[in-house]
Design an enzyme around this catalytic site. Structure first.
Site, PDB file in Angstrom:
ATOM      1  N   LYS A 197      -0.147  10.143  11.668  1.00 40.72           N
ATOM      2  CA  LYS A 197      -0.162   8.700  11.358  1.00 40.72           C
ATOM      3  C   LYS A 197      -0.399   7.884  12.629  1.00 40.72           C
ATOM      4  O   LYS A 197      -1.280   7.016  12.678  1.00 40.72           O
ATOM      5  CB  LYS A 197       1.165   8.307  10.708  1.00 40.72           C
ATOM      6  CG  LYS A 197       1.408   6.802  10.592  1.00 40.72           C
ATOM      7  CD  LYS A 197       2.845   6.508  10.194  1.00 40.72           C
ATOM      8  CE  LYS A 197       3.156   5.024  10.304  1.00 40.72           C
ATOM      9  NZ  LYS A 197       2.465   4.199   9.303  1.00 40.72           N
ATOM     10  N   ILE A 228       2.675 -11.096  -3.833  1.00 38.79           N
ATOM     11  CA  ILE A 228       3.444 -10.066  -4.539  1.00 38.79           C
ATOM     12  C   ILE A 228       4.859  -9.922  -3.995  1.00 38.79           C
ATOM     13  O   ILE A 228       5.764  -9.517  -4.708  1.00 38.79           O
ATOM     14  CB  ILE A 228       2.692  -8.709  -4.489  1.00 38.79           C
ATOM     15  CG1 ILE A 228       1.317  -8.853  -5.152  1.00 38.79           C
ATOM     16  CG2 ILE A 228       3.486  -7.605  -5.177  1.00 38.79           C
ATOM     17  CD1 ILE A 228       1.334  -9.402  -6.577  1.00 38.79           C
ATOM     18  N   HIS A 264       5.499  -6.246 -11.281  1.00 39.65           N
ATOM     19  CA  HIS A 264       4.260  -5.890 -10.576  1.00 39.65           C
ATOM     20  C   HIS A 264       4.031  -4.389 -10.673  1.00 39.65           C
ATOM     21  O   HIS A 264       4.971  -3.603 -10.599  1.00 39.65           O
ATOM     22  CB  HIS A 264       4.343  -6.291  -9.096  1.00 39.65           C
ATOM     23  CG  HIS A 264       3.202  -5.769  -8.277  1.00 39.65           C
ATOM     24  ND1 HIS A 264       1.910  -6.222  -8.443  1.00 39.65           N
ATOM     25  CD2 HIS A 264       3.138  -4.812  -7.323  1.00 39.65           C
ATOM     26  CE1 HIS A 264       1.118  -5.570  -7.616  1.00 39.65           C
ATOM     27  NE2 HIS A 264       1.838  -4.708  -6.931  1.00 39.65           N
ATOM     28  N   HIS A 291      -5.128  -3.287   0.836  1.00 44.42           N
ATOM     29  CA  HIS A 291      -5.062  -2.006   1.555  1.00 44.42           C
ATOM     30  C   HIS A 291      -6.166  -1.898   2.602  1.00 44.42           C
ATOM     31  O   HIS A 291      -6.230  -0.934   3.347  1.00 44.42           O
ATOM     32  CB  HIS A 291      -5.152  -0.845   0.562  1.00 44.42           C
ATOM     33  CG  HIS A 291      -4.116  -0.945  -0.517  1.00 44.42           C
ATOM     34  ND1 HIS A 291      -4.373  -1.570  -1.718  1.00 44.42           N
ATOM     35  CD2 HIS A 291      -2.831  -0.553  -0.556  1.00 44.42           C
ATOM     36  CE1 HIS A 291      -3.269  -1.541  -2.451  1.00 44.42           C
ATOM     37  NE2 HIS A 291      -2.329  -0.937  -1.776  1.00 44.42           N
ATOM     38  N   ASP A 295       9.878  -5.405  -9.700  1.00 46.84           N
ATOM     39  CA  ASP A 295       8.678  -4.573  -9.526  1.00 46.84           C
ATOM     40  C   ASP A 295       8.826  -3.217 -10.191  1.00 46.84           C
ATOM     41  O   ASP A 295       9.814  -2.517  -9.965  1.00 46.84           O
ATOM     42  CB  ASP A 295       8.402  -4.354  -8.030  1.00 46.84           C
ATOM     43  CG  ASP A 295       7.866  -5.608  -7.361  1.00 46.84           C
ATOM     44  OD1 ASP A 295       7.384  -6.490  -8.078  1.00 46.84           O
ATOM     45  OD2 ASP A 295       7.932  -5.697  -6.121  1.00 46.84           O
TER      46      ASP A 295
END
Length: 754
Positions: free
Chosen positions: A18, A430, A641, A694, A598
């Protein structure tokens, strides 16, 4: 008796992959440095697996972003829009994963979808030109040779032709038809090259076989493999399945030319029954998936040995295997210094699962009762307490009306319109806002007791003030507090609920460089004190506009945690639902007018076979959500969501969740959801997500206006909310502010036309 694993986590023991990739994205390292870091990780993993005594060691299971994208790139299944950027191979690969905005062009990323019933997300390959499909990549060969240099005869792993073909988004039928022929030729060429390299085994992963297969699916599978297996020569082929059983095709596989079949005995409900009914082929090896690749609890050797003994009635050619890839579990328990040993001894992460395979092999290869077996059985004695009588009593007292909200949606909509006084096409986000390094270090310092609770709170309150100010300046209609107190939308709630355990380093890859640290549901769940109340009250005190209360729903908390195995998922979810219900009512009593609950992961545990959808999942998952919000007043608006999934086939069930507003992650799938919403007369108000968060690219006002117009062409204007497609936590502030300004400008422009 030999052993094997399907594939291994690629992120590294401490998320090295990562950080190496993110460094490259930020132009802080070169391509060569990134590729060296990746190679070092592969070598470390191979040596670890070899040291653990695994016989069939995988190669080509490593990926810089996603293994489905790797397979597509291997066969040159790359959309023209990415080719036209004229980037080198690595940057073209990342343009597909993240989008690209720069001097070479402006393109969005590939769509992202859930990988079957897991919390991993794959990229959907796009094919607009089948003429170029061919074996052009060399990753699978390079990585095989890398392992060979270490003295390891690895088993290359690749997504099988049937599953890959089914996952590709084709431009049209003509493209699809040509692609079928081209892809078959490319796989044949792959077989030839592997034979040239004298590779012994190739594992082809065909998880698509565990779905309900149509006659056409079975015919396509047979068409591919009857031809392909004629070209295997000396190469041995393992057909590997996972996430279910092969009931629709198993008898045919026994007669096929595969050298081995990999079956899942954890999620494959009928895997054993199929063998008991049809037997097993004498010319094949059974790779028996009996180590759970998706959960973190230690294997009970007594149960595994009982299964092996039953399987040995039908074949002696058995290899002990994992049920699926180990990328769905954390790396190793050896980094967990804070968890009490009474819990830790009962956990097995990826590295410990290698040890379990080694132990089972040793036990099965020894004649007398092995001390390894006795040691394993001792683990399950004197287990820490899991039961809470108060929770059990509360569940028992639930009545039918606890799962129903009144009055009806239609009546509530009128009451809320009058009460909330929102404009047409209300704009919102969101929930989460960017978490900069100082936010993370403040939280870490508080966890490590380096700063006081007061210092921690004051820091976050300052961040909330800034967040509210930014949103007011941008002109959003419904605000959020930014969630600076939360590390993760599930872990945060788990930390504040009784019944959960937490790891220090239990990271699991969700997609690309995004890793999550799922909590462990250990015992009965309850809420002992308010969780979000103080933050929500503080945020609302800063603005005349409505600030949403932000919660995570019970199904998502369950699906993004490692669940208990001693009680049903239904019971576990209802326990969580009651805890979140208490929080909802506290928020409402404090004057919070809109509460978002959510359910990002609702679809995640949906059984892969449609016949099981209701009885095994939806019949308890939807009521669990209803239980959370059924106690609120009509004027309180409930939002939810959902992200990363395909919902078109369960929209009626989603409507039955009886939320007032739902936002979807729909931008990456070109808003294809809208036609279904229109067709079924979806009643809930909808925010389909007008841009993809994203990706780092900033959508223009024109692009957003077109998207909003597209939505207005499908749905009534009174039903539409305008929002990004997901939380903004992983983005940089400059991207977020620019994107949201454009979103508000585009919305205002469209409002004027209405």
């Amino acid at each position: 008796m030999k052993n094997s694993i399907i594939s291994y986590p690629r992120i590294g023991a401490n998320r090295e992959l990562k950080f190496a990739i993110e460094k490259y994205f930020k132009n802080q390292s070169s391509k060569e440095e990134l590729l060296k870091s990746a190679k070092d990780l592969r070598i470390r993993h191979w040596q670890e697996i070899q040291k653990a005594g695994i016989d069939f060691i995988p190669s080509n299971d490593f990926s810089l972003y996603d293994n489905v994208l790797d397979a597509a790139v291997l066969f040159n299944i790359v959309h023209t829009k990415y080719k036209n950027l004229n980037l080198d191979a690595l940057d073209e690969y990342f343009a597909q994963s993240r989008g690209y905005q720069g001097e070479n062009g402006d393109v969005t990323a590939l769509a992202m979808k859930k990988w079957f019933n897991t919390n991993y997300h794959y990229l959907v390959p796009e094919c607009d030109n089948a003429d170029i499909i061919a074996l052009t990549g060399d990753k699978i060969f390079k990585e095989y040779l890398e392992a060979k240099e270490l003295g390891i005869e690895s088993k290359p792993v690749l997504i099988g032709i049937f599953t890959l073909f089914k996952l590709i988004a084709f431009k049209d039928e003509k493209t699809q038809k040509l692609a079928k022929e081209k892809l078959l030729n490319a796989y044949i060429e792959l077989f030839d090259k592997l034979n040239e390299l004298k590779v012994t085994w190739l594992e082809l992963d065909e998880p698509y076989l565990v779905y309900d297969l149509s006659k056409e699916d079975i015919a396509l599978f047979e068409e591919f493999y009857q031809e392909l297996l004629n070209h295997k020569k000396d190469l041995k082929i393992l057909l590997q399945s996972y996430f279910g059983d092969l009931r629709d095709i198993y008898p045919k596989l026994l007669e096929s030319k595969f050298d081995a079949l990999g079956l899942d005995f954890i999620e494959g409900k009928q895997s054993l029954a199929l063998i008991q009914k049809y037997g097993f082929a004498k010319d094949k090896i059974l790779f028996a998936g009996l180590i759970n690749g998706k959960n973190i609890y230690a294997n009970d050797y007594a149960k595994s040995l009982k299964l092996i003994k039953e399987l040995q009635k039908y074949t002696q050619n058995i290899v002990l295997n994992t049920s699926c890839s180990l990328l769905h579990v954390p790396y190793s328990t050896e980094f967990e210094s804070k968890l009490d040993s009474s819990y830790l001894k009962l956990f097995a992460f990826a590295k410990e699962k290698l040890q379990e395979l080694k132990d089972l092999k040793e036990i099965l290869n020894s004649s007398e009762e092995n001390p390894l077996f006795r040691a394993n059985q001792e683990l399950f004695k004197n287990i820490p307490e899991r039961l809470d009588e108060k929770v059990k009593a509360r569940l028992k007292a639930l009545k039918k009306e606890d799962f129903t909200r009144t009055p009806s949606f239609k009546e509530r909509a009128l009451i809320q319109k009058e009460f909330l006084k929102l404009p047409l096409l209300p704009t919102t986000t969101i929930g989460s806002f960017p978490q900069s390094a100082d936010v993370r270090s403040n939280r870490l310092a508080f966890k490590q007791e380096k700063i006081s609770a007061q210092n921690y709170t004051e820091f976050n309150q300052q961040k909330i003030k800034e967040c509210i100010q930014i949103q007011e300046e941008i002109g959003l209609d419904v605000l959020v507090h930014g969630e600076f107190e939360r590390n993760d939308m599930v872990e945060y709630f788990g930390e504040n609920l009784k019944g959960f355990l937490f790891t220090q380093n239990g990271w699991v890859q969700s997609y690309g460089t995004r890793c999550v640290k799922p909590p462990v549901i250990w015992g009965d769940v309850s809420r002992t004190k308010p969780i979000t109340l103080a933050w929500s009250k503080f945020a609302q005190s800063l603005s005349q506009k409505i600030v949403k209360g932000m919660l995570t729903g019970p199904v998502t908390i369950l699906n993004w945690s490692f669940p208990r195995e001693d009680i049903s998922l239904k019971e576990s979810t209802e326990q969580i639902a009651l805890a979140i219900r208490d929080e909802v009512l506290d928020l409402e009593n404090a004057g919070i007018k809109i509460i978002q609950i959510d359910e990002a992961a609702l679809r995640e545990k949906l059984p892969l076979r449609k016949s099981d959808w209701h009885s095994e999942y939806l019949d308890w998952a939807i009521p669990a959500f209803n239980l959370v919000h059924s106690g609120v007043k009509a004027k309180t608006q409930i939002h939810t969501h959902m992200c990363y999934s395909e919902f078109s086939d369960i929209l009626k069930e989603i409507d039955a969740m009886d939320a007032d507003v739902i936002s979807f992650e729909a931008s990456r799938s070109n808003l294809s959801l809208l036609d279904t919403l229109k067709a079924i007369r979806f009643k809930t108000e909808v925010g389909p997500g007008v841009y993809d968060i994203h990706s780092p690219r900033v959508p223009s006002v024109e692009e957003l206006s077109l998207t909003i117009e597209k939505i207005l062409n499908k749905l009534p204007k009174e039903q539409i909310w305008i929002n990004p497609d997901c939380g903004l936590k992983t983005r940089a502030y400059e991207e977020v502010i620019a994107s949201l300004k454009n979103l508000v400008t585009a919305t205002q422009k469209i409002r004027e036309q209405l």
